[in-house]
Scaffold this motif. Structure first.
Motif, PDB file in Angstrom:
ATOM      1  N   SER A  77      27.466  20.721  82.279  1.00 30.48           N
ATOM      2  CA  SER A  77      27.390  21.052  80.901  1.00 30.48           C
ATOM      3  C   SER A  77      26.888  20.099  80.003  1.00 30.48           C
ATOM      4  CB  SER A  77      28.815  21.611  80.391  1.00 30.48           C
ATOM      5  OG  SER A  77      29.078  22.666  81.157  1.00 30.48           O
ATOM      6  N   ARG A  78      26.977  18.787  80.027  1.00 31.44           N
ATOM      7  CA  ARG A  78      26.556  17.901  79.326  1.00 31.44           C
ATOM      8  C   ARG A  78      24.807  17.855  79.341  1.00 31.44           C
ATOM      9  NH1 ARG A  78      27.507  12.980  81.166  1.00 31.44           N
ATOM     10  NH2 ARG A  78      25.525  13.008  82.134  1.00 31.44           N
ATOM     11  N   THR A  79      24.542  17.765  80.598  1.00 33.78           N
ATOM     12  CA  THR A  79      23.115  17.567  80.760  1.00 33.78           C
ATOM     13  C   THR A  79      22.276  19.048  80.328  1.00 33.78           C
ATOM     14  OG1 THR A  79      23.290  16.478  82.730  1.00 33.78           O
ATOM     15  CG2 THR A  79      21.503  17.572  82.598  1.00 33.78           C
ATOM     16  N   PHE A  80      23.126  20.152  80.670  1.00 37.60           N
ATOM     17  CA  PHE A  80      22.442  21.577  80.330  1.00 37.60           C
ATOM     18  C   PHE A  80      22.239  21.371  78.624  1.00 37.60           C
ATOM     19  CE2 PHE A  80      23.226  25.828  78.420  1.00 37.60           C
ATOM     20  CZ  PHE A  80      22.241  26.216  79.040  1.00 37.60           C
ATOM     21  N   TYR A  81      23.413  21.115  77.845  1.00 40.24           N
ATOM     22  CA  TYR A  81      23.246  21.234  76.412  1.00 40.24           C
ATOM     23  C   TYR A  81      22.332  20.161  75.826  1.00 40.24           C
ATOM     24  CZ  TYR A  81      26.381  25.163  76.109  1.00 40.24           C
ATOM     25  OH  TYR A  81      26.997  26.549  75.906  1.00 40.24           O
ATOM     26  N   GLN A  82      22.240  19.056  76.346  1.00 41.39           N
ATOM     27  CA  GLN A  82      21.217  18.030  76.030  1.00 41.39           C
ATOM     28  C   GLN A  82      19.939  18.839  75.983  1.00 41.39           C
ATOM     29  OE1 GLN A  82      22.606  14.099  77.589  1.00 41.39           O
ATOM     30  NE2 GLN A  82      20.629  13.836  77.871  1.00 41.39           N
TER      31      GLN A  82
ATOM     32  N   ILE B 176      18.988  22.032  76.146  1.00 38.05           N
ATOM     33  CA  ILE B 176      18.985  23.204  75.086  1.00 38.05           C
ATOM     34  C   ILE B 176      18.871  22.838  73.682  1.00 38.05           C
ATOM     35  CG2 ILE B 176      20.471  24.980  74.143  1.00 38.05           C
ATOM     36  CD1 ILE B 176      19.225  26.203  76.640  1.00 38.05           C
ATOM     37  N   LEU B 177      19.643  21.665  73.364  1.00 38.26           N
ATOM     38  CA  LEU B 177      19.935  21.170  72.000  1.00 38.26           C
ATOM     39  C   LEU B 177      18.892  20.325  71.680  1.00 38.26           C
ATOM     40  CD1 LEU B 177      23.782  21.010  71.607  1.00 38.26           C
ATOM     41  CD2 LEU B 177      22.124  23.006  70.880  1.00 38.26           C
ATOM     42  N   ARG B 178      18.494  19.644  72.863  1.00 42.00           N
ATOM     43  CA  ARG B 178      17.140  18.742  72.589  1.00 42.00           C
ATOM     44  C   ARG B 178      17.588  17.282  71.956  1.00 42.00           C
ATOM     45  NH1 ARG B 178      15.134  23.165  71.416  1.00 42.00           N
ATOM     46  NH2 ARG B 178      14.760  22.832  69.109  1.00 42.00           N
ATOM     47  N   GLN B 179      18.984  17.135  72.265  1.00 41.13           N
ATOM     48  CA  GLN B 179      19.680  15.757  71.672  1.00 41.13           C
ATOM     49  C   GLN B 179      20.532  15.262  72.594  1.00 41.13           C
ATOM     50  OE1 GLN B 179      21.136  18.124  68.371  1.00 41.13           O
ATOM     51  NE2 GLN B 179      23.051  16.924  68.643  1.00 41.13           N
ATOM     52  N   LYS B 180      20.770  14.046  72.434  1.00 41.34           N
ATOM     53  CA  LYS B 180      21.856  13.283  73.261  1.00 41.34           C
ATOM     54  C   LYS B 180      23.376  13.591  72.429  1.00 41.34           C
ATOM     55  CE  LYS B 180      18.996   9.893  75.370  1.00 41.34           C
ATOM     56  NZ  LYS B 180      18.991   8.946  76.360  1.00 41.34           N
ATOM     57  N   PRO B 181      24.316  13.595  73.201  1.00 43.98           N
ATOM     58  CA  PRO B 181      25.597  13.924  72.464  1.00 43.98           C
ATOM     59  C   PRO B 181      26.011  12.684  71.769  1.00 43.98           C
ATOM     60  CG  PRO B 181      25.926  13.224  75.078  1.00 43.98           C
ATOM     61  CD  PRO B 181      24.327  13.433  74.843  1.00 43.98           C
ATOM     62  N   ASP B 182      26.822  12.793  70.589  1.00 49.67           N
ATOM     63  CA  ASP B 182      27.113  11.793  69.896  1.00 49.67           C
ATOM     64  C   ASP B 182      28.480  11.470  70.550  1.00 49.67           C
ATOM     65  OD1 ASP B 182      25.536  12.475  67.553  1.00 49.67           O
ATOM     66  OD2 ASP B 182      26.724  14.221  67.668  1.00 49.67           O
TER      67      ASP B 182
END
Length: 132
Positions: free
Chosen positions: A19-24, A26-32
């Motif tokens: 999910s982290r990879t997917f949302y990275q 989709i959102l075009r950003q790394k997690p905080d």
């Protein structure tokens, strides 16, 4: 009305890394924040999306509530993003392997919207106000 200062929407996910990879993408950003048990993406000064594994939530929710694994693949929420360029977001979602639910369509509530599903079945909508 209560005076909310900040909104964090937490999605229960089967596989935090996937999910982290997917949302990275989709959102075009790394997690905080990305630690075992929680990944967070800041969306604005007032909101974040969190990704928490089902098993972590099960410790809090069960037994009074069903285990989150029982709803895998079933839409449990919708993230509705107003965007500047819906075609760009549509193309990015396709490239990110989001499951297409509905192409860009003018909706009767005044928005142009496309719908996708993430790996856990949560719905993601990208919307633009229709031109008058």
């Amino acid at each position: 009305m209560a005076s909310q200062k900040f909104l964090e929407t937490i999605l229960y996910v089967n596989n935090q890394e996937k999910s982290r990879t997917f949302y990275q993408k989709i959102l075009r950003q790394k997690p905080d924040l990305d630690v075992p048990g929680m990944t967070e993406f800041t969306l604005s000064e007032f909101s974040k999306i969190g990704l928490m594994p089902n098993k972590g939530m099960a410790e809090i929710l069960t037994p009074p509530m069903p285990h989150p694994d029982l709803a895998n693949g079933v839409p449990r929420c919708e993230l509705y993003f107003y965007v500047e360029n819906i075609q760009f977001e549509f193309d990015n979602a396709i490239a990110s392997d989001a499951q297409l639910i509905s192409p860009i369509t003018d909706r009767d509530w005044g928005d142009k919207v496309c719908y996708f599903a993430d790996p856990d079945g949560h719905i993601i909508a990208f919307a633009q106000k229709q031109s008058p």
